[in-house]
Design an enzyme around this catalytic site. Structure first.
Site, PDB file in Angstrom:
ATOM      1  N   CYS A 136      26.364  58.607  73.999  1.00 20.86           N
ATOM      2  CA  CYS A 136      25.335  57.770  73.369  1.00 20.86           C
ATOM      3  C   CYS A 136      24.766  58.405  72.105  1.00 20.86           C
ATOM      4  CB  CYS A 136      24.202  57.464  74.354  1.00 20.86           C
ATOM      5  SG  CYS A 136      23.354  58.938  74.949  1.00 20.86           S
TER       6      CYS A 136
ATOM      7  N   ASP B 238      21.779  66.118  70.132  1.00 17.98           N
ATOM      8  CA  ASP B 238      21.190  67.385  70.574  1.00 17.98           C
ATOM      9  C   ASP B 238      22.252  68.392  70.992  1.00 17.98           C
ATOM     10  OD1 ASP B 238      18.514  67.007  70.070  1.00 17.98           O
ATOM     11  OD2 ASP B 238      18.067  66.149  72.027  1.00 17.98           O
TER      12      ASP B 238
ATOM     13  N   GLU C 104      23.434  67.185  77.048  1.00 16.79           N
ATOM     14  CA  GLU C 104      23.007  67.578  75.702  1.00 16.79           C
ATOM     15  C   GLU C 104      22.652  69.055  75.618  1.00 16.79           C
ATOM     16  OE1 GLU C 104      19.696  65.009  74.781  1.00 16.79           O
ATOM     17  OE2 GLU C 104      19.103  64.942  76.878  1.00 16.79           O
TER      18      GLU C 104
ATOM     19  N   HIS D 154      15.974  59.817  62.078  1.00 17.87           N
ATOM     20  CA  HIS D 154      15.413  58.501  62.414  1.00 17.87           C
ATOM     21  C   HIS D 154      15.665  57.497  61.293  1.00 17.87           C
ATOM     22  CE1 HIS D 154      12.479  55.442  63.703  1.00 17.87           C
ATOM     23  NE2 HIS D 154      12.206  55.363  62.414  1.00 17.87           N
TER      24      HIS D 154
END
Length: 575
Positions: free
Chosen positions: A505, A458, A434, A192
């Site tokens: 993405c 992921d 993912e 993050h």
């Protein structure tokens, strides 16, 4: 003597400033017997007053940077400080036990924390209340001991933050006018903090291992987020050298900015889409400033995480409408609620799990708690007339999961139409790829979905069986590993076989080593942090897709992540 620290280059740019250590001070103390009760009571009242002023400043900064909902946590902290029972209990403990203010504070707050935690199993709000008291106690104690708690919201001079890690609440308070960059001990490019740094357009290095131990508060330092190098107490020559490097990067950014209104086209005329990933409607500004051709990922879980309760259908409708209208007819791909794993909601208690990343999360929760899922779908359907809406479901592992989600979508669409609600007739439904199981069955999925969006963050973690947040196995987060590249090729080929759209993405979509290979594999859309869009468009402009197809074939035939990286550097970046 200058000290060199190496880490993972997480966000481009060069900064030179003093170090600001975002590390809590030692707040240990001894309990002592006191004689002047009034003096100790006055100390407590003064510490409460200063803490309240701190929190009001932090709340205002959080509201400015993150929005009113996120700032409410600090309002809760202020309410704790204003509770007459709390300060009354501490004053009574000082008077009756003749103990110092620090000991009385700990005695009373420990009692409250224990009480609330004891009720947490039945009421998750109690756990949140306990956490509020714990945070407030730390702040009050710091003032009693005359030690300052670091807080990015209170920074008033140019600094580079040095931290073990950066929590979402930390990065959300960063003021770009003063915080010129940061370096952490932990983390990777997809953490993050790294993504937030790219959004804020400040240089960052993560995963250095030693930043907090090797850098002192106030040290002058150079932060090179381009190559992942920090220099502590640099020489004058080094400062001059890196100032020039920073200026060169800014000049390059200006050149990229000239491409803002151009299409993403390869040297041989093949068009791609470069989109942006967003978390809230506030991110639209960055999307537009960076010339994004669409939104490839709208992370709707922030609507849930920034609220004290489940967002209503109307709340969600307004958020989706804002983004769809703001994109002026460009594609907006909305991911349905992806909570679970590391994204927990205090008002929606989830079962404790040994491995939450492989447990009850994302589409699994949506299909189980259909009232929440249906509310979100209705809001999206109502908003669809305001733009070009695509919807994708996260963490899909089986065809039955997609079919069930699609059926629920169609049921809600039929019900709204029956009520006379206007709905766009061209909404596309897709899935995130993912989970390796979905990638391996991509040819079957491609016959039923409208599009794929490959979530590499992921997909890499699950394929390599490695938690990217675990420093001991972070070396296994290998986006260029041929096993990952072969899986991506399988997904793209399956999509194109059935005339479907293949997007990506994950952060890999903006990775300057990966982009040439992905172009060669025929990926249709590259969606990334908005600040990476123009750099990626500039790279595409100078690459020939026929040559990139040959490069991709070579990469697929290699055997390690490092060999692929070396290949791309030699063929694309050698000159």
């Amino acid at each position: 003597m200058a000290t060199v620290i190496n880490g993972i280059a997480a966000s481009n740019g060069v900064a030179i400033a003093k170090a600001y250590k975002l590390v809590d001070p030692d707040l240990s103390f001894e309990q002592v017997t006191i004689e002047d009760v009034q003096a100790e009571t006055d100390r407590v009242k003064a510490a409460f007053s200063i803490s309240k002023t701190d929190l009001e400043t932090i709340r205002d900064k959080a509201k400015e940077n993150m929005g009113a909902a996120e700032a409410e946590v600090f309002t809760a902290h202020i309410m704790v400080l204003e509770d007459p029972e709390l300060i009354g209990g501490i004053s009574n403990a000082i008077a009756s036990d003749k103990i110092n203010a620090e000991a009385a504070l700990k005695q009373v707050t420990d009692m409250y924390i224990g009480m609330f935690e004891g009720m947490a199993d039945d009421n998750p709000y109690m756990a949140e209340r306990a956490a509020d008291i714990r945070d407030v106690t730390k702040r009050v104690l710091s003032h009693l001991l005359g030690k300052e708690l670091p807080n990015p919201a209170l920074i008033k001079e140019e600094v580079i933050i040095v931290a073990t890690d950066m929590a979402p609440s930390d990065t959300a308070q960063l003021d770009r006018n003063f915080v010129k960059g940061f370096i952490t001990d932990l983390g990777g490019r997809t953490a993050h903090a790294a993504i937030m740094a790219r959004t804020l357009e400040i240089p960052a290095i993560v995963g250095s291992q030693v930043a907090t131990s090797d850098i002192n508060d106030g040290d002058v330092m150079i932060l090179d987020g381009i190559d992942g190098v920090a220099i502590v107490n640099p020489t004058d020559d080094q400062i001059t050298q890196y100032q020039a490097k920073g200026d060169q990067y800014l000049q390059q950014k200006a050149e990229w900015a000239a491409l803002k209104h151009e299409k993403s086209v390869s040297a041989d005329g093949i068009e791609f889409m470069t989109g942006a990933n967003i978390g809230t409607p506030k991110d639209l500004k960055g999307v537009k400033e960076n010339g994004s051709e669409g939104i490839g990922l709208y992370r709707t879980e922030f609507l849930y995480m920034d609220s004290q309760e489940l967002p209503t259908e109307d709340d969600q409708f307004e958020a989706y409408k804002t983004v769809l209208e703001g994109m002026d007819g460009k594609v907006v791909t909305v991911r349905t609620m992806d909570i679970g794993g590391d994204k927990n909601l205090p008002y929606l208690p989830l079962p404790k799990e040994e491995n939450p990343f492989m447990g009850y999360r994302a589409i699994r929760i949506s299909l189980d708690k259909q009232d929440i899922f249906r509310t979100q779908l209705r809001a999206l359907l109502r908003a669809s007339v305001y733009g070009n809406l695509w919807i994708m479901f996260p963490m899909v592992a089986t065809l039955n999961e997609f079919r069930q989600a699609r059926d629920i979508f169609n049921e809600e669409k039929t019900a709204l139409l029956a009520k006379g609600v206007t709905i766009a007739d061209d909404i596309k439904l897709g899935i995130m790829i993912e989970i390796p199981a979905a990638a391996m069955l991509a040819d079957k999925f491609a016959q039923e979905v409208d599009f794929f969006s490959i979530g590499t963050n992921d997909l890499i973690a699950y394929t390599m069986a490695a938690d990217r947040g675990n420093e001991h196995v972070s070396y296994l987060y290998q986006p260029y590993n041929p096993s990952i590249l072969r899986m991506i090729k399988m997904v793209i080929d399956a999509a194109h076989k059935y005339g479907k759209f293949a997007a990506m993405c994950g952060e890999m979509a903006g990775d300057q080593i990966a982009v040439p290979i992905l172009m060669g594999l025929g990926l249709d859309e590259f969606s990334m942090s908005a600040t990476s869009v123009l750099q990626t468009r500039a790279l595409m402009k100078r690459l020939d897709t026929k040559e990139m197809a040959i490069l991709a074939e070579k990469a697929l035939d290699l055997d390690t992540n490092e060999a692929v990286e070396a290949l791309v550097k030699a063929e694309i970046y050698a000159n």
